[in-house]
Design an enzyme around this catalytic site. Structure first.
Site, PDB file in Angstrom:
ATOM      1  N   CYS B 101      -0.069  15.975  36.625  1.00 14.67           N
ATOM      2  CA  CYS B 101       1.120  16.210  37.694  1.00 14.67           C
ATOM      3  C   CYS B 101       2.032  14.831  37.673  1.00 14.67           C
ATOM      4  CB  CYS B 101       0.524  16.418  38.996  1.00 14.67           C
ATOM      5  SG  CYS B 101       1.989  16.811  40.430  1.00 14.67           S
ATOM      6  N   CYS B 197      -5.358  20.589  44.413  1.00 16.23           N
ATOM      7  CA  CYS B 197      -4.426  21.266  45.372  1.00 16.23           C
ATOM      8  C   CYS B 197      -4.107  22.721  45.266  1.00 16.23           C
ATOM      9  CB  CYS B 197      -3.116  20.434  45.596  1.00 16.23           C
ATOM     10  SG  CYS B 197      -2.080  20.700  43.971  1.00 16.23           S
TER      11      CYS B 197
END
Lengths: 386, 358
Positions: B101, B197
């Site tokens: 990410c 997440c």
């Protein structure tokens, strides 16, 4: 210097409405109380109702005050559906470009109440397809509980053929509701002349205050309520009357009626000037619904090769406020369902901005926006080439 | 400078944005919407892009006094992080999505966009430091060893580091919370986020099973003798001991550990603890956070997990692969993880582990 081009989101209160509102806030008395204080507040409220009714072309008793346009839309869709269902009608018909205040309750009825939801397509110009409606009615007209089509779309400003829809629904005895939140005071409107069953209006889109919506419902018609607890408004809406907002709304309505022709002509001229200049200066840009009849203040422009949230950020940094379309509750921009219904793909829908002009917009505002726009588009195109 | 502050809705990124403003930069707050279907509320420490989080980020931006926007990066995130995570697991590797990410979203998609829009870089609440040196800006560990996030940033190139700003690297987390409180940021007491997440349930194995299917397959020893069955090979991790459900005990009763995952044959190989030992690791696709190293062996540290111990080692680069030999062997190292190379507290670079040797 800041330039506000988001009047369709909310437009400033007129000074006379603001004055009327503050004066009313200072008065004592619940309009439902029986004593002198209450009667005085009630009198102000009912006078306001009369004034609004005159502007809307309906009877005073057809006006039901609510907390917002969203509440009025919800009441219309759900109430008219439930009423229809009690006589065996289970279909809800809406257009593909309705505001979420209509779209979401219709979907809710489908998911939770077993309603059958039928959605009418629109042309590339964003006008509801009447042939599709005719076809639908000829087969299943007797099953339709309610038709709801907005008077003018909030993203493109495109005016919808409400009169024709009412005519078409009439032989089948189908009630027709129209959300006129953007349309009201921007184009001529008469509830009785259109022979509508129900209509939605909102205060803060026309120079009135926030927190006041008007639901117009044909006299004598009874539908189930969403809120219970006092039955103040025909037992269809409960809750203490918001007299200050109602009185201020009436003032804003009257003011809008008094300057109707001059204001709309001026806003339309500015809007057209703005649109023409954008298309001329930004290569590839085009107006959505540009060939359809539109209310004066709104222009939806697609800027190919950009992302609307980038455009918004860059314009905001230059003091220009506009909108990317309908904001989602998550704050995440989804491609507008209105633009998708008009034939856009995800990408072009995401490259679109809505500018909306209002009574206070000036030529100077527009010229300044036109100065800034080309460089912003250029920056956003670069940002998109990653 | 003109900078974009990436604001997750948590305490760290809020304080980072506030510090950047105070340092005299022109800051715009941006919350990245990374889920196409965000949850309403955060549950415990999981998830970091709920609707509630975007509200928290907005409130923090208001308190700090900066403009705030939400950028929809859900599609980029899904393609580059979630899909990659699934792909890696399906070939028997153990990826780190946070690294990915940072590499592809925060310091690629966001940074590129920021630069194209006339900004100089991106501010985040990562615990790491950058320093200006003779060879440009370099990446270093944070002063708080417990919070140090330099590992998950070790995939950034020199050019990405040039546009990265980490205002929290010189402070301990406990002081950041105090500072958030003093600044009137309501997120001061928000729990730290952990786990992955996009797996809000925290049930990583179940999440993978739902998406990759759950074909039952054999669990075998190193000689290929079947000892039991598994419910989807990729839900196991190298070094895993519990939950194997083996019915055949070892002769001496010693425990068995997952040594290898073979997705092609859908086989999980187990063995003794000592068989997990790794001394040398080989990494591919290196990224250099400063000057590249060469074939000359050099002493330094290697880190293989986000909050793992730095391991003393000797490493070199042969032009294609990075080789690191540890002073002391470690147990259980999965391919697909990143090996981050350090020179004292400076991040030299990183590579994806493709092979391990005992």
């Amino acid at each position: 210097m800041s330039i506000y081009l988001d009047h369709a989101a909310t437009t400033p209160m007129s000074s006379s409405a603001l004055e009327a509102m503050t004066a009313q806030l200072a008065k004592i008395g619940n309009p439902s109380s029986l004593h002198a204080h209450g009667r005085s507040a009630r009198k102000d409220l009912e006078e306001a109702r009369d004034r609004i009714a005159r502007a809307v072309g309906c009877l005073s008793r057809e006006i039901i005050f609510m907390g917002s346009g969203t509440e009025a839309d919800n009441t219309a869709i759900k109430g008219l559906f439930w009423k229809g269902r009690s006589s065996g009608r289970n279909i809800v018909v809406i257009s593909a470009i309705e505001h979420h205040a209509v779209l979401d309750p219709a979907r809710w009825l489908e998911e939770h109440e077993g309603a059958e939801l039928l959605v009418l397509s629109v042309s590339r110009n964003g006008v509801v397809d009447l042939a599709e409606l005719a076809e639908l009615l000829s087969h299943r007209g007797d099953e339709v509980a309610v038709i709801s089509v907005m008077s003018a779309n909030n993203e493109t400003g495109v005016i919808q053929p409400i009169r024709e829809i009412v005519e078409m629904a009439k032989p089948y005895g189908i009630p027709v509701h129209s959300d006129a939140v953007q349309f009201f005071t921007k184009a001529p409107l008469s509830f009785s002349d259109l022979a509508l069953t129900a209509l939605t209006l909102s205060g803060h889109k026309i120079g009135g205050p926030l927190g006041i919506g008007v639901f117009v419902l044909q006299a004598g018609l009874d539908i189930p309520a969403l809120l219970h607890g006092g039955g103040q408004e025909r037992d269809i809406r409960s809750g203490t009357f918001n007299a200050p907002a109602i009185v201020a709304f009436a003032v804003a309505v009257e003011e809008s009626m008094n300057n109707f022709d001059e204001r709309n002509a001026r806003v339309q001229k500015l809007r057209n000037y703005f649109s023409t200049a954008i298309v001329a200066t930004v290569p590839g840009s085009y107006i959505n619904g540009g060939e359809a009849d539109r209310i004066p203040g709104i222009v939806s422009v697609t800027f190919p090769g950009t992302e609307s949230d980038t455009l918004l950020l860059l314009l905001d940094a230059q003091g220009i406020s506009c909108s990317t379309g309908s904001a989602c509750s998550a704050g995440v921009q989804r491609p507008s369902h209105v633009l998708l219904a008009m034939g856009h793909d995800d990408q072009s829908a995401r490259s679109t901005l809505r500018f909306s002009l209002g009574a206070s917009t000036t030529q100077e505002d527009i010229d300044r926006a036109l100065d800034i726009l080309p460089s912003v588009i250029e920056g956003a195109r670069l940002a998109n080439l990653r | 400078m003109k900078l974009i502050a990436a604001m997750s809705g948590g305490v760290d990124s809020a304080v980072a944005a506030a510090r950047a403003v105070e340092a005299g930069h022109e800051i715009i707050g941006v919350h990245l919407a990374l889920s196409t279907n965000p949850q309403k509320y955060r549950s415990g420490a999981r998830g970091c892009c709920t609707i509630e989080d975007s509200h928290d980020a907005r409130r923090a931006a208001d308190v700090i006094g900066i403009p705030f926007y939400i950028w929809d990066m859900a599609e980029e995130f899904h393609q580059n992080v979630v899909e990659n995570f699934l792909q890696e697991y399906s070939v028997g590797r153990t990826p780190n999505p946070c690294l990915r990410c940072n590499e592809k979203i925060k310091f690629e998609a966001v940074l590129d966009r920021a630069r194209a829009m006339g900004f100089d870089g991106v501010v985040t609440g990562h615990y790491a430091q950058t320093k200006e040196g003779p060879s440009g800006k370099t990446l270093h560990r944070a002063v708080d060893p417990l919070k140090d996030q330099s590992y998950v940033l070790s995939v950034l190139t020199v050019e990405q580091i040039a546009g990265a700003f980490f205002p929290l690297g010189d402070t301990e987390k406990v002081d950041i919370r105090k500072e958030a409180h003093a600044r009137g940021l309501a997120v001061a007491q928000k729990p730290d986020s952990h786990d992955i997440c996009f797996v809000p349930s925290g049930d990583n194995a179940g999440w993978l099973r739902d998406r990759l299917g759950s074909d039952v397959g054999p669990i075998v020893d190193q000689d290929g003798v079947k000892l039991g069955e598994h419910k989807g090979a990729y839900t196991y991790t190298i070094g895993q001991r519990k939950g194997l459900g083996l019915t055949v005990p070892t002769v001496d009763g010693s425990p068995r550990f997952v040594l290898k995952i073979e997705p092609v044959t859908n086989t999980v190989v187990v063995g003794a603890r000592e068989d997990l030992a790794v001394t040398t690791m080989v990494g591919e696709k290196p990224v250099w956070c400063g000057p590249a190293i060469d074939e000359a062996p050099r002493r330094g540290l290697v880190q293989i997990r986000a909050h793992g111990q730095p391991l003393p080692s000797t490493y070199f680069f042969d032009g294609t692969h990075v080789f690191a030999t540890l002073d002391d062997p470690i147990l259980g190292l999965a391919t697909g993880q990143a090996m981050a190379l350090y020179e004292d507290d400076r991040v030299v670079g990183s590579a994806t582990i493709c092979q391990t040797r005992s």
